[in-house]
Design an enzyme around this catalytic site. Structure first.
Site, PDB file in Angstrom:
ATOM      1  N   ALA A   1       2.935  -7.101  -4.760  1.00 31.01           N
ATOM      2  CA  ALA A   1       1.975  -6.546  -5.710  1.00 31.01           C
ATOM      3  C   ALA A   1       0.615  -6.184  -5.110  1.00 31.01           C
ATOM      4  CB  ALA A   1       1.779  -7.527  -6.863  1.00 31.01           C
TER       5      ALA A   1
ATOM      6  N   GLY B   1      -2.682  -4.235  -5.766  1.00 28.54           N
ATOM      7  CA  GLY B   1      -2.586  -4.208  -7.220  1.00 28.54           C
ATOM      8  C   GLY B   1      -2.757  -2.880  -7.935  1.00 28.54           C
ATOM      9  N   SER B   2      -2.808  -1.754  -7.200  1.00 21.29           N
ATOM     10  CA  SER B   2      -2.935  -0.459  -7.893  1.00 21.29           C
ATOM     11  C   SER B   2      -1.757  -0.230  -8.832  1.00 21.29           C
ATOM     12  CB  SER B   2      -2.966   0.684  -6.883  1.00 21.29           C
ATOM     13  OG  SER B   2      -4.024   0.511  -5.987  1.00 21.29           O
TER      14      SER B   2
ATOM     15  N   ASP C   1       7.841 -15.960  -1.089  1.00 21.18           N
ATOM     16  CA  ASP C   1       8.572 -14.995  -0.287  1.00 21.18           C
ATOM     17  C   ASP C   1       9.488 -14.236  -1.245  1.00 21.18           C
ATOM     18  OD1 ASP C   1      10.473 -13.631   1.258  1.00 21.18           O
ATOM     19  OD2 ASP C   1      10.386 -15.129   2.860  1.00 21.18           O
TER      20      ASP C   1
ATOM     21  N   ASP D   1       7.729  -2.316  -4.175  1.00 21.04           N
ATOM     22  CA  ASP D   1       6.939  -1.358  -3.400  1.00 21.04           C
ATOM     23  C   ASP D   1       6.752  -2.034  -2.045  1.00 21.04           C
ATOM     24  OD1 ASP D   1       5.283   0.997  -3.028  1.00 21.04           O
ATOM     25  OD2 ASP D   1       3.589  -0.376  -3.065  1.00 21.04           O
TER      26      ASP D   1
ATOM     27  N   CYS E   1       5.941   3.923   1.481  1.00 22.48           N
ATOM     28  CA  CYS E   1       5.097   5.049   1.890  1.00 22.48           C
ATOM     29  C   CYS E   1       5.468   5.429   3.316  1.00 22.48           C
ATOM     30  CB  CYS E   1       3.614   4.717   1.748  1.00 22.48           C
ATOM     31  SG  CYS E   1       3.124   3.166   2.489  1.00 22.48           S
TER      32      CYS E   1
END
Lengths: 302, 177
Positions: free
Chosen positions: A107, A110-111, A157, A177, A230
């Protein structure tokens, strides 16, 4: 050699791809609908003489013309959060609803987590997990600033995340993510690729497989799991999705990507992946003038 | 970890008792007392908090959570910090006032232009105020409506900004036309 050269065979317009990777990224902010609405933000920015351009595909995203996103009154009030345009995609793919239980496995800072909370009208529970205390502190700071009250912060974890302390034993939705080689952030961090190695790509892929497997296991049958990175490396994208299709009970589902994207690849350097990965999305920097991104949507117990 | 919680344990969250009579952990504020504080001090109606639960982690640090959870629970964060009850005068947090202070009907001091900018920088300033001393909500007009900036402490003709260092910002004074 520039590691990005290895992706030239995957990209339609290599010249535009490499040129975009050289350009700095526009400064983008997301409107925090827990505290305000886009119209009031635009009014306040106008009053303060701050220039911005709306993003055409999302009325809650604004491109700021110059300066730091943090030095204006709307930001001070927690109405805005600096978030790259492309990073708003996975939460939209996940589509969390008010009152649900949602897991964000990686997380911090946090965006995306706070975007999930806002999409849920700050009702229900978002469990925001990370394994690094320093990063958790920025997650906590951002959530406080944005007035988020439905976030539970945990430090575990993600690969063997335990729900035993909670009053429920499965999530409605989960988002992974994942930590990655970050090739797609080259426009924001020009030194990202200096330490790039194929060994690192392979070792981080093993972690990604572990976390995504756990996310599928921890989500209820019929629930949704979104996987994003990304990076451009198929080893960290399609190969990770292909792995959980083999080992867990889930399937890839199609979703409408609000940005221009191309399909996930089914073959890479001698490996081939399940044909359903063509329903995942690759976003290259030159397609929408953003960072690079990969996003897949899975349905559990499909 | 025992289920029966009788004292504050720094690493875990415990749900506030409904009333003082239900209290099992020594000195822990009750939900009723928290709602009463926001009502009496700022005129924020208890109904505003109807759908939230309140928790304590560490002595006197109160958090507000949008959902419910088993109590006690060991996690790093549960919702948002809302209030500190350790001192005689309870102090609402910056985040609580920015999120819920818009519901306040009293002890709101309206400041604008340079005064609002100084407050956001964390500076103290001399100001006239006819009301109670103590913690006030500093607010200004932005985007066409009044909006809380943060928590101020008013004493001896001075408004002291309590905006936390990490949130302080040097901003242009907004025109008040």
């Amino acid at each position: 050699m520039n590691p990005l050269e290895r992706y030239a065979p995957l990209v339609d317009d290599t010249e535009a791809f490499f040129a975009a990777c050289e350009r700095p990224l526009p400064s983008v902010v997301r409107v925090n609908t827990i505290k305000t609405d886009p119209e009031r933000v635009r009014r306040a920015l106008d009053d303060e003489g701050i220039e911005y351009e709306p993003v055409d595909w999302h009325d809650g995203l604004l491109r700021l013309s110059d300066g730091s996103p943090g030095t204006n009154w709307p930001y001070f009030h927690g109405w805005l959060h600096g978030q790259e345009e492309v990073s708003a995609v996975p939460a939209l793919a996940l589509d969390p609803q008010p009152g649900e239980k949602v897991w964000d496995s990686c997380a911090a800072p946090g965006s995306k987590t706070t975007q999930l909370s806002a999409m849920m009208d700050d009702r229900g529970t978002v469990v925001g997990n990370d394994n690094n205390l320093g990063r958790l502190s920025s997650l906590r700071h951002n959530a406080e600033r944005l007035g988020v009250t439905n976030l539970v912060v945990t430090k575990q974890d993600g690969r063997n995340f335990s729900l035993k302390d909670f009053g429920f034993d499965e999530f409605d939705r989960a988002i992974v993510d994942a930590p990655c080689s970050c090739e797609g952030t080259i426009r924001k961090n020009p030194t990202t690729l200096e330490e790039w190695t194929l060994e690192h790509v392979h070792s981080v892929a093993a972690v990604q497989k572990g976390i995504l497997s756990r996310a599928v296991q921890a989500t209820k049958p019929g629930g949704t799991v979104v996987y994003s990175t990304c990076t451009f490396a198929p080893e960290e994208n399609e190969a990770v999705v292909d792995h959980v299709l083999d080992t867990e009970d889930c399937e890839v589902v199609a979703f409408d990507c609000p940005l221009d994207s191309v399909s996930g690849v089914t073959e890479w350097e001698g490996d081939s992946y399940d044909s359903s990965v063509t329903d995942t999305h690759r976003i290259y920097p030159h397609l929408n003038d953003t960072g690079g991104f990969f996003c897949a949507k899975l349905e559990v117990g499909g | 970890m025992s289920d029966a919680e009788t004292e504050n344990v720094g690493q875990q969250f415990g749900r506030l008792p409904a009333t003082d009579a239900d209290r099992e952990v020594e000195d822990r504020a009750s939900r009723e007392a928290v709602l009463d504080f926001f009502d009496r001090r700022f005129g924020i109606e208890p109904a505003v908090f109807e759908d939230f639960t309140f928790w304590e982690k560490g002595k006197g640090k109160i958090w507000i959570f949008a959902d419910d959870a088993p109590s006690p629970i060991r996690v790093e964060g549960l919702g948002m910090t809302v209030l500190r009850t350790r001192q005689e005068h309870w102090k609402p947090t910056q985040s609580a006032i920015q999120r819920f202070g818009g519901h306040a009907t009293k002890n709101v001091i309206e400041i604008d232009g340079e005064a609002a900018a100084a407050f956001a920088r964390g500076e103290d300033q001399d100001l006239d105020w006819d009301g109670d001393w103590g913690y006030l909500i500093a607010a200004h007009e932005v985007g066409g409506e009044r909006e809380p900036i943060g928590v101020g402490l008013y004493v001896y003709g001075e408004l002291r900004s309590t905006v936390p260092k990490g949130n302080q910002e040097s901003l242009s004074p907004l025109s008040t036309d």
